[in-house]
Enzyme design. Sequence first.
Site, PDB file in Angstrom:
ATOM      1  N   LYS A 139      -8.160  -3.194   1.218  1.00  0.00           N
ATOM      2  CA  LYS A 139      -7.502  -4.353   1.829  1.00  0.00           C
ATOM      3  C   LYS A 139      -7.713  -4.340   3.334  1.00  0.00           C
ATOM      4  CE  LYS A 139      -4.061  -5.371  -1.629  1.00  0.00           C
ATOM      5  NZ  LYS A 139      -2.652  -5.515  -1.987  1.00  0.00           N
TER       6      LYS A 139
ATOM      7  N   ASP B  18      -3.392  -4.403 -12.036  1.00  0.00           N
ATOM      8  CA  ASP B  18      -2.307  -5.017 -12.809  1.00  0.00           C
ATOM      9  C   ASP B  18      -1.195  -5.594 -11.951  1.00  0.00           C
ATOM     10  OD1 ASP B  18      -1.322  -2.345 -11.962  1.00  0.00           O
ATOM     11  OD2 ASP B  18       0.425  -2.915 -13.162  1.00  0.00           O
TER      12      ASP B  18
ATOM     13  N   GLY C 170      -5.670   1.989 -13.058  1.00  0.00           N
ATOM     14  CA  GLY C 170      -6.393   0.888 -12.426  1.00  0.00           C
ATOM     15  C   GLY C 170      -7.902   1.033 -12.313  1.00  0.00           C
TER      16      GLY C 170
ATOM     17  N   ASP D  12      -4.878   0.641  -0.287  1.00  0.00           N
ATOM     18  CA  ASP D  12      -3.872  -0.259   0.275  1.00  0.00           C
ATOM     19  C   ASP D  12      -3.178   0.460   1.438  1.00  0.00           C
ATOM     20  OD1 ASP D  12      -1.952  -2.169   0.694  1.00  0.00           O
ATOM     21  OD2 ASP D  12      -0.988  -1.984  -1.238  1.00  0.00           O
TER      22      ASP D  12
HETATM   23  P1  IMP Z   1      -1.858   2.900  -1.844  1.00  0.00           P
HETATM   24  O1  IMP Z   1      -1.370   4.238  -2.315  1.00  0.00           O
HETATM   25  O2  IMP Z   1      -0.797   2.150  -1.084  1.00  0.00           O
HETATM   26  O3  IMP Z   1      -3.189   2.922  -1.139  1.00  0.00           O
HETATM   27  O4  IMP Z   1      -1.978   2.003  -3.123  1.00  0.00           O
HETATM   28  C1  IMP Z   1      -2.957   2.127  -4.001  1.00  0.00           C
HETATM   29  C2  IMP Z   1      -2.486   1.774  -5.393  1.00  0.00           C
HETATM   30  O5  IMP Z   1      -1.552   0.682  -5.394  1.00  0.00           O
HETATM   31  C3  IMP Z   1      -3.674   1.308  -6.165  1.00  0.00           C
HETATM   32  O6  IMP Z   1      -4.266   2.369  -6.866  1.00  0.00           O
HETATM   33  C4  IMP Z   1      -3.109   0.247  -7.074  1.00  0.00           C
HETATM   34  O7  IMP Z   1      -2.697   0.847  -8.289  1.00  0.00           O
HETATM   35  C5  IMP Z   1      -1.904  -0.288  -6.360  1.00  0.00           C
HETATM   36  N1  IMP Z   1      -2.222  -1.564  -5.653  1.00  0.00           N
HETATM   37  C6  IMP Z   1      -2.403  -1.735  -4.326  1.00  0.00           C
HETATM   38  N2  IMP Z   1      -2.676  -3.021  -4.025  1.00  0.00           N
HETATM   39  C7  IMP Z   1      -2.681  -3.684  -5.207  1.00  0.00           C
HETATM   40  C8  IMP Z   1      -2.920  -5.066  -5.562  1.00  0.00           C
HETATM   41  O8  IMP Z   1      -3.189  -5.963  -4.732  1.00  0.00           O
HETATM   42  N3  IMP Z   1      -2.827  -5.349  -6.892  1.00  0.00           N
HETATM   43  C9  IMP Z   1      -2.546  -4.421  -7.849  1.00  0.00           C
HETATM   44  N4  IMP Z   1      -2.330  -3.122  -7.561  1.00  0.00           N
HETATM   45  C10 IMP Z   1      -2.387  -2.757  -6.254  1.00  0.00           C
HETATM   46 MG    MG Z   2      -3.676   2.657  -9.116  1.00  0.00          MG
END
Ligand code: IMP
Ligand code: MG
Length: 199
Positions: A145, A173, A55, A117
């Site tokens: 977010k 994606d 990403g 996220d």
């Molecule tokens: P976390 O580990 O929950 O903080 O998520 C982070 C990863 O989830 C990011 O590096 C993204 O690859 C994916 N991700 C989180 N939110 C989104 C979104 O709204 N669209 C696409 N990918 C997301």
């Molecule tokens: Mg990612």
Amino acid sequence: MQADIDKVLLDRRTIARRVEELAEQIGADIAAEVAQADGRGSDPQEITFVPILVGSVIFLADLIRHLPLRMQIRVMTVSSYPGTATESRGAKVDATLTNLPDNLAGRHILLVDDILDSGGTLRLVTDLIRQRNPVSVRTCVLLRKRRPQAMAFPVDYVAFDIPDEFIVGYGLDYDGYYRNLPDIVTLRPEVTGVPSPGF
Ligand code: IMP
Ligand code: MG
């Protein structure tokens, strides 16, 4: 692909302007830190950017071209949104593709991710990197977010705070697609099967 777009959250010009601004801030901070270390007569300080694939590739490519620094890149692959999920399920390091170098000792690390996220990905990766004895570890995300878990997670650099919606484009994606969209957009509810807020 264009027909699947619901609305544009951040257009390419807005992204470009902010990425350049953030690069100036990061460059100034790194230069100050390296100068301080040199002033103490320590070994020359080396900088390594660690983008979390896939990403962050577009963000990284744009960011580093505004940074006239001596630096290296080491990539890591982590996946946390399997397939068509639009809710984070916690990060897993992809053991077959992970390419985290052992020689991070004595280096300044800047971790670069697309979006914060749940914070699971950055927590996991930061821990792995700290075990390799770098001088410093900083974190930089393109998007954060506006949800409690993300806002509470400590990061050093954030380009944009966005609403808690599922977005794609500029590297992000849905099921592996839409990364090449130049703007950051939401998808029509019938594409993801998730009604957008207010729908
Ligand atoms: P976390 O580990 O929950 O903080 O998520 C982070 C990863 O989830 C990011 O590096 C993204 O690859 C994916 N991700 C989180 N939110 C989104 C979104 O709204 N669209 C696409 N990918 C997301
Ligand atoms: Mg990612």
